[in-house]
Design a protein around this motif. Structure first.
Motif, mmCIF file in Angstrom:
data_model
loop_
_atom_site.group_PDB
_atom_site.id
_atom_site.type_symbol
_atom_site.label_atom_id
_atom_site.label_comp_id
_atom_site.label_asym_id
_atom_site.label_seq_id
_atom_site.Cartn_x
_atom_site.Cartn_y
_atom_site.Cartn_z
ATOM 1 N N GLU A 2 0.016 1.034 3.906
ATOM 2 C CA GLU A 2 -0.745 0.183 4.835
ATOM 3 C C GLU A 2 -1.775 0.958 5.646
ATOM 4 O O GLU A 2 -2.136 0.568 6.753
ATOM 5 C CB GLU A 2 0.204 -0.596 5.747
ATOM 6 N N SER A 24 -4.718 0.171 1.898
ATOM 7 C CA SER A 24 -4.740 -1.270 1.645
ATOM 8 C C SER A 24 -6.113 -1.716 1.142
ATOM 9 O O SER A 24 -7.140 -1.288 1.689
ATOM 10 C CB SER A 24 -4.396 -2.031 2.923
ATOM 11 N N ARG A 82 5.523 3.810 7.113
ATOM 12 C CA ARG A 82 4.310 3.136 7.572
ATOM 13 C C ARG A 82 3.705 3.967 8.706
ATOM 14 O O ARG A 82 4.397 4.801 9.295
ATOM 15 C CB ARG A 82 4.636 1.716 8.026
#
Length: 308
Positions: free
Chosen positions: A91, A115, A271
């Protein structure tokens, strides 16, 4: 949310062989230090490694046989026999602050998955590679509870015809260049359907990319199908920050170290949370003298009959 990662103790992938670090060409992408060694990443995109598609440039094998997963990889110059831990941050590109922190604060050996929904993913990739990180492309795939859980536009869906699946795949793949491979974003339903997976693998087979299976669910066939097709492939062992607390992240990182010591390598996904970035940075600093090395994802990818 997708199911938690498969337990590291249940992983069965064979240990990788030692990496041959291909010298990178002179690069305008910048350099990053790794154990006192200056490492340069090859410029991207290489004009011989792209072809025109309906939505823009697509990666492809070069006429001379060169493959994006090798050319764009971060060279691994560490101990070739030491157990390896690879970490992938997903991400990247969705928030300015988190993207900046991931690029600038994480060790350059950490691989960043960008992304396709980033405002300017090519610029994010350029900055990441200039800092020494190799990069992946996140590909949205259908989860079991779609559309309640929606990975975004151009999602690859099980009940769509092959030409639509490929059009969505090519749309996402055209968002930027310079990635070593793709990773599924969600996809607990899509990656469990062999017919759907084979559509994607069939296209990737001609592109020279590695496949990283995030193991969105235990029934994923993505890694297995990539191996059967002869693609370089690797699967996730653990989501390190499913519970984003320092204690749990540290515990999961130590699990990866133990698995690497037993099997030869281990892979974790996180993340770009501030706590994740902090714990990975401290984890990397503490690896010295433990006999385990932090490596880019390409250094643990397997390709039957070949060294990574």
């Amino acid at each position: 949310a997708e199911a938690a990662a498969a337990s590291a103790e249940d992983a069965t992938a064979a240990p990788p062989t030692a990496t041959e670090a291909t010298p990178a060409p002179a690069a305008d992408e910048g350099t990053a230090a790794s154990g006192g060694v200056r490492v340069a990443l090859a410029p991207a995109p290489d004009p011989d490694l792209v072809e025109s598609g309906p939505h823009g440039l697509l990666p492809v094998r070069a006429p001379d046989g060169r493959q994006p997963w090798r050319v764009y990889a971060r060279p691994f110059l560490g101990d070739p026999v030491a157990p390896r831990v690879a970490l992938v941050i997903m991400e990247v590109g969705l928030g300015a602050a988190s993207t900046k922190a991931a690029i600038e604060e994480l060790p350059p050996e950490v691989t960043l998955a960008i992304s396709p929904y980033a405002g300017d993913p090519q610029e994010v990739a350029r900055r990441a590679r200039a800092a020494g990180h190799e990069v992946l492309l996140m590909v949205p795939m259908e989860p079991r509870d779609y559309p309640k859980n929606d990975p975004g536009p151009h999602v690859l869906r099980v009940d769509r015809p092959a030409d639509e699946v490929l059009d969505n795949l090519h749309h996402v793949m055209s968002r930027f260049q310079g990635y070593v491979g793709i990773v599924n974003h969600m996809g607990s339903r899509f990656t469990a359907e062999r017919t759907a997976v084979d559509i994607v693998i069939g296209d990737l087979a001609k592109r020279g990319l590695l496949v990283f299976d995030s193991r969105a669910a235990p029934g994923s066939l993505f890694d297995e199908a990539a191996g059967a097709a002869g693609l370089p492939h690797v699967a996730n062992d653990r989501f390190i920050d499913a519970n984003p607390s320092a204690r749990e992240i540290d515990r999961n990182l130590e699990t990866l170290v133990r698995l690497a010591g037993t099997r030869g390598h281990a892979v974790g996904i996180g993340r770009p949370y501030p706590v994740t970035i902090e714990r990975i940075r401290l984890f990397a600093e503490g690896l010295a003298g433990r006999g385990v090395v932090l490596v880019p994802l390409s250094a643990v990818a397997r390709q039957e009959g070949q060294r990574p």
